[in-house]
Structures are given as structure tokens and as C-alpha cells.
Design an enzyme around this catalytic site. Sequence first.
Site, PDB file in Angstrom:
ATOM      1  CG  HIS A  27      -0.208   7.419   5.514  1.00 55.34           C
ATOM      2  ND1 HIS A  27      -0.156   6.392   4.427  1.00 55.34           N
ATOM      3  CD2 HIS A  27      -1.029   8.196   5.984  1.00 55.34           C
ATOM      4  CE1 HIS A  27      -1.319   5.768   4.517  1.00 55.34           C
ATOM      5  NE2 HIS A  27      -2.055   6.700   5.570  1.00 55.34           N
ATOM      6  CE  LYS A  51     -11.217   1.054   7.330  1.00 56.15           C
ATOM      7  NZ  LYS A  51     -11.158   2.785   7.165  1.00 56.15           N
ATOM      8  NE  ARG A 100      -6.713  12.751   2.314  1.00 55.84           N
ATOM      9  CZ  ARG A 100      -6.938  11.657   2.433  1.00 55.84           C
ATOM     10  NH1 ARG A 100      -6.465  10.986   2.056  1.00 55.84           N
ATOM     11  NH2 ARG A 100      -8.000  11.392   2.969  1.00 55.84           N
ATOM     12  CB  SER A 137      -4.388   3.724   2.094  1.00 50.46           C
ATOM     13  OG  SER A 137      -3.476   4.269   2.766  1.00 50.46           O
TER      14      SER A 137
HETATM   15  O1  PNS Z   1      -6.104   6.510   8.156  1.00 48.11           O
HETATM   16  P1  PNS Z   1      -7.370   6.538   8.732  1.00 48.11           P
HETATM   17  O2  PNS Z   1      -8.052   5.121   9.095  1.00 48.11           O
HETATM   18  O3  PNS Z   1      -8.285   7.600   8.034  1.00 48.11           O
HETATM   19  O4  PNS Z   1      -7.263   7.046  10.524  1.00 48.11           O
HETATM   20  C1  PNS Z   1      -8.097   6.702  11.317  1.00 48.11           C
HETATM   21  C2  PNS Z   1      -7.768   6.619  12.979  1.00 48.11           C
HETATM   22  C3  PNS Z   1      -7.593   5.371  12.862  1.00 48.11           C
HETATM   23  C4  PNS Z   1      -6.798   7.865  12.593  1.00 48.11           C
HETATM   24  C5  PNS Z   1      -8.927   7.159  13.541  1.00 48.11           C
HETATM   25  O5  PNS Z   1     -10.350   6.168  12.876  1.00 48.11           O
HETATM   26  C6  PNS Z   1      -9.149   6.441  15.278  1.00 48.11           C
HETATM   27  O6  PNS Z   1      -8.530   7.471  15.549  1.00 48.11           O
HETATM   28  N1  PNS Z   1      -9.392   5.527  15.392  1.00 48.11           N
HETATM   29  C7  PNS Z   1      -9.179   5.079  16.574  1.00 48.11           C
HETATM   30  C8  PNS Z   1     -10.382   4.723  17.501  1.00 48.11           C
HETATM   31  C9  PNS Z   1     -11.046   5.715  18.539  1.00 48.11           C
HETATM   32  O7  PNS Z   1     -10.145   6.369  19.188  1.00 48.11           O
HETATM   33  N2  PNS Z   1     -12.155   6.340  18.183  1.00 48.11           N
HETATM   34  C10 PNS Z   1     -13.063   8.113  17.936  1.00 48.11           C
HETATM   35  C11 PNS Z   1     -12.379   8.975  17.704  1.00 48.11           C
HETATM   36  S1  PNS Z   1     -12.538  10.651  18.359  1.00 48.11           S
END
Ligand code: PNS
Length: 169
Positions: A27, A51, A100, A137
Site C-alpha cells: 500500500h 467486516k 498486483r 493485509s
Molecule cells: O482494501 P480493499 O478492502 O480491497 O478495498 C476495497 C475498497 C474499500 C476500495 C472498495 O470496497 C470500496 O471502494 N468500497 C467503498 C464502497 C463503494 O464505493 N462500493 C462500490 C464500489 S464500485
Amino acid sequence: MTGPESEGSQVRRAVCPGSFDPITNGHLDIIARAARLYDEVYVAVMINKSKKGLFEIEERIGLIREVTSEYANVRVEAFHGLLVDFCKQRDIPAIVKGLRAVSDFDYELQMAQMNIGLTGVETLFVPTNPTYSFLSSSLVKEVAAWGGDVSHLVPAQVLEALNKRLAKD
Ligand code: PNS
């Protein structure tokens, strides 16, 4: 002023979103690279109430602030809601994400297409440094929980926080 000159004077902002439970060297690499490309980089710790993480949101934010303190143009905030709303409220036109491996691509593409369709916010993919292409993570937490060495995968402050937290369990 109108036209390209006024556009050129605008602050260029981007967001690096994620759960950051906890932040890893992977990150940090993406955030540092975004900080070189943009005037202001927001690290958005997205709250997902369904979560339960290992670290509380405030702990995640504290760790990210510590390990990004050398980047004057990085700010860290938590957000509960859609990423596109975070962007709209702060006038952020671009999301920066690390890729990745090909396995990341399908879901990341879906989210990027959803997000641009919702509000026009762009997503820019940065290839992860190959040193961290396997890193997540979740894996860090699992390896650390079983006593494996993750000292090369997370910043020192995160390692300390992980050891403290896991010692409690
Ligand atoms: O570190 P992660 O858990 O892989 O990140 C995923 C994250 C938090 C970036 C993604 O789930 C997100 O953008 N969540 C916010 C809610 C949202 O906008 N959802 C619609 C995505 S198209």
C-alpha cells in the site's frame, strides 16, 4: 480565467482507497508513487460495518498517518459510504489503485467501470512493485498470527502494532 491556463492552475487530487487492516509496504509503495504524481493524495479508509477488522478504524488511520508522515501532500481520512461520494465531496477526479496480478483485474475493472458510470470519476491502475505482488493485509495477518516473520512486508510501526494485538488474542 478560462481555458487551459485556468485548468493548469487547478490542484490535482487523487484518492488511494482501501481497508488498510493494516497498511502494508505494498500500500505504502502505491501511496508514495501517487504522492509524486499528484498535488494532494487522500488515503481513504473505507468503513465496512459488515467486516470486523483486526484493527479499529482509528488505529488504522493512526498507523497510516505515522508511516506517511514524510509525505506532506498525503492526508488520511475515514469514510462510510460510496467511494464516489468521498471523491465528489472533496473534488477528487481520480482513484489510484495498485494492481498486483491479473487476478486483481476482473474485480478492479468492475469497480472502475461502476465508479466512472456513477459520477465520472476515473480510476488509474499502477502496477505493484513486483517485490509486493503477493502481498495482502489478510496474508500478513494470517502469517503473523501463526508466528511467521512479516517484518519485511509492513512498516516497523505496523509490525509493532500487529505483535501487540496478536499477543492479546
Ligand atoms: O482494501 P480493499 O478492502 O480491497 O478495498 C476495497 C475498497 C474499500 C476500495 C472498495 O470496497 C470500496 O471502494 N468500497 C467503498 C464502497 C463503494 O464505493 N462500493 C462500490 C464500489 S464500485
